[in-house]
Design a protein around this motif. Structure first.
Motif, PDB file in Angstrom:
ATOM      1  N   LYS A  98      69.347  20.174  42.285  1.00 20.62           N
ATOM      2  CA  LYS A  98      68.900  19.896  40.926  1.00 20.62           C
ATOM      3  C   LYS A  98      70.097  19.519  40.054  1.00 20.62           C
ATOM      4  CE  LYS A  98      64.699  22.681  40.796  1.00 20.62           C
ATOM      5  NZ  LYS A  98      63.930  23.713  40.044  1.00 20.62           N
ATOM      6  N   GLN A  99      69.783  18.918  38.934  1.00 16.99           N
ATOM      7  CA  GLN A  99      70.855  18.545  38.006  1.00 16.99           C
ATOM      8  C   GLN A  99      71.330  19.764  37.224  1.00 16.99           C
ATOM      9  OE1 GLN A  99      69.273  15.296  35.595  1.00 16.99           O
ATOM     10  NE2 GLN A  99      70.154  13.797  36.995  1.00 16.99           N
ATOM     11  N   ARG A 100      72.548  19.669  36.771  1.00 15.52           N
ATOM     12  CA  ARG A 100      73.088  20.737  35.935  1.00 15.52           C
ATOM     13  C   ARG A 100      72.288  20.789  34.632  1.00 15.52           C
ATOM     14  NH1 ARG A 100      79.548  21.152  35.481  1.00 15.52           N
ATOM     15  NH2 ARG A 100      79.157  20.890  37.726  1.00 15.52           N
ATOM     16  N   GLU A 101      71.970  22.007  34.173  1.00 18.48           N
ATOM     17  CA  GLU A 101      71.171  22.154  32.965  1.00 18.48           C
ATOM     18  C   GLU A 101      71.801  23.165  32.016  1.00 18.48           C
ATOM     19  OE1 GLU A 101      67.287  23.655  33.948  1.00 18.48           O
ATOM     20  OE2 GLU A 101      68.053  25.584  34.631  1.00 18.48           O
ATOM     21  N   PHE A 102      71.507  22.975  30.761  1.00 16.82           N
ATOM     22  CA  PHE A 102      71.996  23.847  29.707  1.00 16.82           C
ATOM     23  C   PHE A 102      71.322  25.210  29.800  1.00 16.82           C
ATOM     24  CE2 PHE A 102      73.409  25.172  25.621  1.00 16.82           C
ATOM     25  CZ  PHE A 102      72.325  25.754  24.977  1.00 16.82           C
TER      26      PHE A 102
END
Length: 114
Positions: free
Chosen positions: A42-46
């Motif tokens: 998955k993409q990096r998320e805040f």
């Protein structure tokens, strides 16, 4: 600016962990300190961020469970994670905004087992 993160580990669902990230090599205040995470594939998320003055923001997925704080004297940001869920699993990265530039820590792995 160097960032040193720590505190990750393996915990069962419902448990707690506290992450820390210490910044060094700064001469001026650090405007914003925060955490992001990246789950496998998955993409990096805040996750959360906090300003020098203590204003905090959270991702909806962690509101009410995670608390971000900072010690300005130590240039350290903390992330208290409670009621952890398997979907919180990932590598957690600290990020700081300093004099208009972004800096990332090396990441610390959090694994939540069901």
């Amino acid at each position: 600016v160097q960032l040193q993160a720590s505190g990750g580990g393996l915990v069962q669902a419902g448990g707690s962990l506290r992450l820390s990230c210490a910044a060094s090599g700064t001469m001026f205040i650090i405007n914003e300190m925060g955490w992001f995470r990246q789950a496998p594939d998955k993409q990096r998320e805040f996750v959360a961020a906090i300003t020098f003055g203590g204003n905090a923001n959270y991702a909806d997925s962690v509101k009410g469970r995670f608390t971000i704080s900072r010690d300005n004297a130590k240039n350290t940001v903390y992330l208290q994670m409670n009621s952890l869920k398997p979907e919180d699993t990932g590598v957690y990265y600290c990020k700081v905004t300093y004099r208009g530039s972004f800096y990332w820590g090396q990441g610390t792995l959090v694994t939540v087992s069901s």
